[in-house]
Design a protein around this motif. Structure first.
Motif, PDB file in Angstrom:
ATOM      1  N   GLU A  81       0.817  -1.218   0.000  1.00 26.11           N
ATOM      2  CA  GLU A  81       0.000   0.000   0.000  1.00 26.11           C
ATOM      3  C   GLU A  81       0.851   1.269   0.000  1.00 26.11           C
ATOM      4  OE1 GLU A  81      -3.352  -0.147  -0.288  1.00 26.11           O
ATOM      5  OE2 GLU A  81      -3.100  -2.317  -0.388  1.00 26.11           O
ATOM      6  N   GLU A  82       1.959   1.225   0.739  1.00 29.57           N
ATOM      7  CA  GLU A  82       2.829   2.400   0.884  1.00 29.57           C
ATOM      8  C   GLU A  82       4.291   1.998   0.687  1.00 29.57           C
ATOM      9  OE1 GLU A  82       1.947   5.283   4.089  1.00 29.57           O
ATOM     10  OE2 GLU A  82       0.486   3.771   4.724  1.00 29.57           O
ATOM     11  N   PRO A  83       4.730   1.751  -0.560  1.00 30.06           N
ATOM     12  CA  PRO A  83       6.101   1.298  -0.799  1.00 30.06           C
ATOM     13  C   PRO A  83       7.170   2.287  -0.340  1.00 30.06           C
ATOM     14  CG  PRO A  83       4.934   1.707  -2.877  1.00 30.06           C
ATOM     15  CD  PRO A  83       3.937   1.830  -1.781  1.00 30.06           C
ATOM     16  N   ALA A  84       6.835   3.557  -0.230  1.00 24.70           N
ATOM     17  CA  ALA A  84       7.809   4.561   0.207  1.00 24.70           C
ATOM     18  C   ALA A  84       8.304   4.304   1.630  1.00 24.70           C
ATOM     19  CB  ALA A  84       7.219   5.958   0.099  1.00 24.70           C
ATOM     20  N   LYS A  85       7.584   3.486   2.395  1.00 24.07           N
ATOM     21  CA  LYS A  85       8.042   3.143   3.753  1.00 24.07           C
ATOM     22  C   LYS A  85       9.429   2.518   3.717  1.00 24.07           C
ATOM     23  CE  LYS A  85       3.543   2.368   5.906  1.00 24.07           C
ATOM     24  NZ  LYS A  85       3.393   2.622   7.307  1.00 24.07           N
ATOM     25  N   VAL A  86       9.755   1.845   2.600  1.00 28.37           N
ATOM     26  CA  VAL A  86      11.077   1.221   2.464  1.00 28.37           C
ATOM     27  C   VAL A  86      12.169   2.278   2.564  1.00 28.37           C
ATOM     28  CG1 VAL A  86      12.604  -0.074   0.918  1.00 28.37           C
ATOM     29  CG2 VAL A  86      10.188  -0.714   1.119  1.00 28.37           C
ATOM     30  N   ASN A  87      11.928   3.468   2.022  1.00 25.43           N
ATOM     31  CA  ASN A  87      12.902   4.546   2.101  1.00 25.43           C
ATOM     32  C   ASN A  87      12.955   5.178   3.481  1.00 25.43           C
ATOM     33  OD1 ASN A  87      11.706   5.094  -1.043  1.00 25.43           O
ATOM     34  ND2 ASN A  87      13.886   4.762  -0.778  1.00 25.43           N
ATOM     35  N   GLU A  88      11.847   5.117   4.201  1.00 25.37           N
ATOM     36  CA  GLU A  88      11.758   5.785   5.499  1.00 25.37           C
ATOM     37  C   GLU A  88      12.373   4.973   6.633  1.00 25.37           C
ATOM     38  OE1 GLU A  88       7.561   6.454   5.835  1.00 25.37           O
ATOM     39  OE2 GLU A  88       7.524   7.633   3.997  1.00 25.37           O
ATOM     40  N   ASP A  89      12.179   3.653   6.641  1.00 19.58           N
ATOM     41  CA  ASP A  89      12.645   2.827   7.769  1.00 19.58           C
ATOM     42  C   ASP A  89      13.006   1.418   7.280  1.00 19.58           C
ATOM     43  OD1 ASP A  89      13.272   2.110  10.367  1.00 19.58           O
ATOM     44  OD2 ASP A  89      11.187   1.769  10.966  1.00 19.58           O
ATOM     45  N   PRO A  90      14.027   1.317   6.386  1.00 17.62           N
ATOM     46  CA  PRO A  90      14.327   0.029   5.765  1.00 17.62           C
ATOM     47  C   PRO A  90      14.752  -1.059   6.750  1.00 17.62           C
ATOM     48  CG  PRO A  90      16.088   1.585   5.335  1.00 17.62           C
ATOM     49  CD  PRO A  90      14.962   2.353   5.978  1.00 17.62           C
ATOM     50  N   GLU A  91      15.374  -0.677   7.837  1.00 18.56           N
ATOM     51  CA  GLU A  91      15.854  -1.680   8.777  1.00 18.56           C
ATOM     52  C   GLU A  91      14.986  -1.756  10.031  1.00 18.56           C
ATOM     53  OE1 GLU A  91      20.138  -2.090   9.168  1.00 18.56           O
ATOM     54  OE2 GLU A  91      20.412  -0.928   7.328  1.00 18.56           O
ATOM     55  N   GLY A  92      13.737  -1.331   9.869  1.00 18.82           N
ATOM     56  CA  GLY A  92      12.805  -1.371  10.987  1.00 18.82           C
ATOM     57  C   GLY A  92      11.431  -1.792  10.529  1.00 18.82           C
ATOM     58  N   SER A  93      10.505  -0.842  10.501  1.00 22.97           N
ATOM     59  CA  SER A  93       9.113  -1.161  10.192  1.00 22.97           C
ATOM     60  C   SER A  93       8.882  -1.580   8.741  1.00 22.97           C
ATOM     61  CB  SER A  93       8.220   0.032  10.538  1.00 22.97           C
ATOM     62  OG  SER A  93       8.542   1.145   9.717  1.00 22.97           O
ATOM     63  N   ALA A  94       9.857  -1.364   7.862  1.00 22.03           N
ATOM     64  CA  ALA A  94       9.689  -1.715   6.451  1.00 22.03           C
ATOM     65  C   ALA A  94      10.289  -3.086   6.120  1.00 22.03           C
ATOM     66  CB  ALA A  94      10.286  -0.638   5.557  1.00 22.03           C
ATOM     67  N   TRP A  95      10.157  -4.028   7.048  1.00 17.90           N
ATOM     68  CA  TRP A  95      10.583  -5.403   6.765  1.00 17.90           C
ATOM     69  C   TRP A  95       9.673  -5.982   5.681  1.00 17.90           C
ATOM     70  CZ3 TRP A  95       6.725  -8.956   7.790  1.00 17.90           C
ATOM     71  CH2 TRP A  95       5.706  -8.532   8.654  1.00 17.90           C
TER      72      TRP A  95
END
Length: 123
Positions: A81-95
């Motif tokens: 739904e929100e792929p940009a999360k990968v840029n925001e927190d790649p080693e945390g919530s964007a697992w």
């Protein structure tokens, strides 16, 4: 919880027999703005090195490889739904996926954080 890193820039955080997999901050910085994420089906069996997910950015498409073998037990559907999360927190919530560890010995082939940082400095 122990975190390991692959030369393909995936991280895997292991807690008991559950491994959470994502991409490193270095990987997301190389990709640029992430615009699409494709995740595997829950229940899929992945061998070490198999394609686990696909990430597309404004620059390129890239595969996310399974750093270890296991069965996918959960996917992070929020990234679809929100792929940009990968840029925001790649080693945390964007697992990307959670897996049941099939072969704990494969973790020995991966790097710890200090070894990974040293590896990235050579790139």
């Amino acid at each position: 919880m122990t975190t390991y890193y692959s030369k393909d820039h995936e991280w895997v955080a292991v807690d008991g027999d559950v491994a959470t997999v994502g991409i490193t901050d270095y990987a997301q910085s190389q990709l640029g703005d992430v615009v699409f994420v494709e995740l595997p089906e829950v229940g899929k069996t992945l061998a070490q090195g198999d394609e686990a997910a696909v990430v597309e950015s404004v620059k390129a498409a890239s595969e996310v490889y399974a750093p270890i073998s296991g069965d996918v037990s959960e996917t992070n559907d929020a990234l679809v739904e929100e792929p940009a999360k990968v840029n925001e927190d790649p080693e945390g919530s964007a697992w990307f996926v959670k897996m049941k560890v099939a072969n704990p010995g494969e973790l020995e082939e991966l790097m710890d954080e200090a070894a990974y940082k040293a590896f990235v400095e050579t790139l």
